[in-house]
Design an enzyme around this catalytic site. Structure first.
Site, PDB file in Angstrom:
ATOM      1  N   ASP A   1       2.762 -64.282  -0.083  1.00 50.80           N
ATOM      2  CA  ASP A   1       2.531 -64.806  -1.431  1.00 50.80           C
ATOM      3  C   ASP A   1       3.027 -63.815  -2.485  1.00 50.80           C
ATOM      4  O   ASP A   1       3.662 -64.203  -3.471  1.00 50.80           O
ATOM      5  CB  ASP A   1       1.040 -65.090  -1.655  1.00 50.80           C
ATOM      6  CG  ASP A   1       0.506 -66.178  -0.750  1.00 50.80           C
ATOM      7  OD1 ASP A   1       1.226 -67.165  -0.506  1.00 50.80           O
ATOM      8  OD2 ASP A   1      -0.633 -66.040  -0.274  1.00 50.80           O
TER       9      ASP A   1
ATOM     10  N   LYS B   1      -2.742 -66.880  -3.392  1.00 50.99           N
ATOM     11  CA  LYS B   1      -1.782 -67.825  -3.978  1.00 50.99           C
ATOM     12  C   LYS B   1      -2.000 -67.961  -5.484  1.00 50.99           C
ATOM     13  O   LYS B   1      -1.046 -67.902  -6.273  1.00 50.99           O
ATOM     14  CB  LYS B   1      -1.896 -69.185  -3.282  1.00 50.99           C
ATOM     15  CG  LYS B   1      -1.430 -69.177  -1.836  1.00 50.99           C
ATOM     16  CD  LYS B   1      -1.743 -70.475  -1.139  1.00 50.99           C
ATOM     17  CE  LYS B   1      -1.271 -70.432   0.306  1.00 50.99           C
ATOM     18  NZ  LYS B   1      -1.849 -69.309   1.087  1.00 50.99           N
TER      19      LYS B   1
ATOM     20  N   GLY C   1       2.298 -69.598   7.812  1.00 48.42           N
ATOM     21  CA  GLY C   1       2.760 -69.637   9.195  1.00 48.42           C
ATOM     22  C   GLY C   1       1.989 -70.563  10.107  1.00 48.42           C
ATOM     23  O   GLY C   1       2.304 -70.662  11.298  1.00 48.42           O
TER      24      GLY C   1
ATOM     25  N   GLY D   1       1.467 -65.256  10.120  1.00 47.89           N
ATOM     26  CA  GLY D   1       0.269 -64.560  10.578  1.00 47.89           C
ATOM     27  C   GLY D   1      -0.330 -65.116  11.849  1.00 47.89           C
ATOM     28  O   GLY D   1      -0.830 -64.357  12.691  1.00 47.89           O
TER      29      GLY D   1
ATOM     30  N   LYS E   1       7.030 -71.134  -0.957  1.00 50.04           N
ATOM     31  CA  LYS E   1       6.371 -70.271   0.022  1.00 50.04           C
ATOM     32  C   LYS E   1       5.573 -71.136   0.987  1.00 50.04           C
ATOM     33  O   LYS E   1       4.752 -71.957   0.580  1.00 50.04           O
ATOM     34  CB  LYS E   1       5.463 -69.266  -0.682  1.00 50.04           C
ATOM     35  CG  LYS E   1       4.853 -68.232   0.278  1.00 50.04           C
ATOM     36  CD  LYS E   1       3.531 -68.701   0.849  1.00 50.04           C
ATOM     37  CE  LYS E   1       3.031 -67.777   1.947  1.00 50.04           C
ATOM     38  NZ  LYS E   1       1.647 -68.193   2.390  1.00 50.04           N
TER      39      LYS E   1
END
Length: 251
Positions: free
Chosen positions: A162, A217, A11, A44, A8
């Site tokens: 997440d 996270k 952005g 984001g 993951k």
């Protein structure tokens, strides 16, 4: 038999070509080690920038972006379009045979609405249909997944990246779930932690030692471990490759 690694990435740096090249190098390292890879990405920063550019108000509640229908259209355009296809294009230039999808494709990720009155089109943890993902992974594809899922009505909903990564990792029985951050490891009062037991995390959050984007996270990491994922790591690209990232474990 190949194992699965869910990576993951947030952005914040996905407009930076050098960062994308480093990310591609890390993914190639994982694939060369025998992993099938799903890359779940955020976006984001660019969603916020486009809201401002279009003079569209936005705000967050309890860390989640409130997403009314007009914002959902923009979220879908940015995550499934601009960010996803930029990632796919770069990964393909680096020879990684990437395909870009969202949770809406094939109805792969179906998420209930969290609370439509309070949050708009924001979804909770999705139910994952694994067959389409397995088909792409077995074909050797790098799956680049935008965290836009199908809501109860089939239309797109915005789900935290997440949370999406954790759900996909559990559904695919992944070996690794890796959260790529700006820092090499989780930092506490003791310094950078090489390992972090799950029972310490609630207290670290309560005492504000762990803050901001690290909270979802670690929370998602614990949920993934409880769901059967073997290893959860948190770190930057360098520390992940060098084995210096924080490993979260159940205890």
């Amino acid at each position: 038999m190949k194992t699965t690694c869910i990576i993951k990435v947030g952005g914040a740096h996905l407009e930076d070509t050098e960062y994308l090249t480093a990310l591609a190098g890390y993914i190639a390292y994982r694939k060369n080690a025998g992993h099938q890879v799903v890359l779940v990405h955020g976006g984001g920063k660019e969603i916020s920038a486009w809201h401002k550019r279009l003079d569209l108000p936005f705000y967050k509640k309890e860390g989640l972006r409130v997403t009314p229908p007009e914002s959902m259209d923009l979220v879908t355009m940015i995550l499934c379009g601009l960010v996803n296809k930029r990632l796919v294009a770069h990964m393909n230039r680096m020879g990684l045979k990437a395909v870009g999808v969202s949770g809406v494709d094939f109805g792969m990720l179906q998420a209930p609405l969290r609370d439509e009155r309070e949050y708009g089109r924001v979804g909770d943890s999705p139910v994952v249909q694994v067959e389409p993902l397995k088909h792409m992974l077995d074909a050797g594809d790098l799956v680049v997944l935008a965290p836009v899922c199908a809501g109860p009505d089939g239309d797109p909903v915005n789900v935290n990246a997440d949370t999406t990564a954790q759900a996909v990792a559990v559904a695919l029985k992944a070996e690794n779930l890796e959260f790529v951050t700006d820092v090499p490891a989780v930092r506490t009062d003791e310094g950078e932690e090489s390992t972090l037991p799950s029972h310490e995390i609630p207290q670290l959050i309560e005492q504000s030692i762990v803050q901001g984007g690290m909270i979802p996270k670690l929370t998602a990491g614990i949920a993934a471990l409880r769901g059967g994922v073997h290893h959860v790591f948190v770190g930057n690209l360098n520390s992940l490759q060098q084995g210096a990232a924080t490993e979260v474990f159940l205890a």
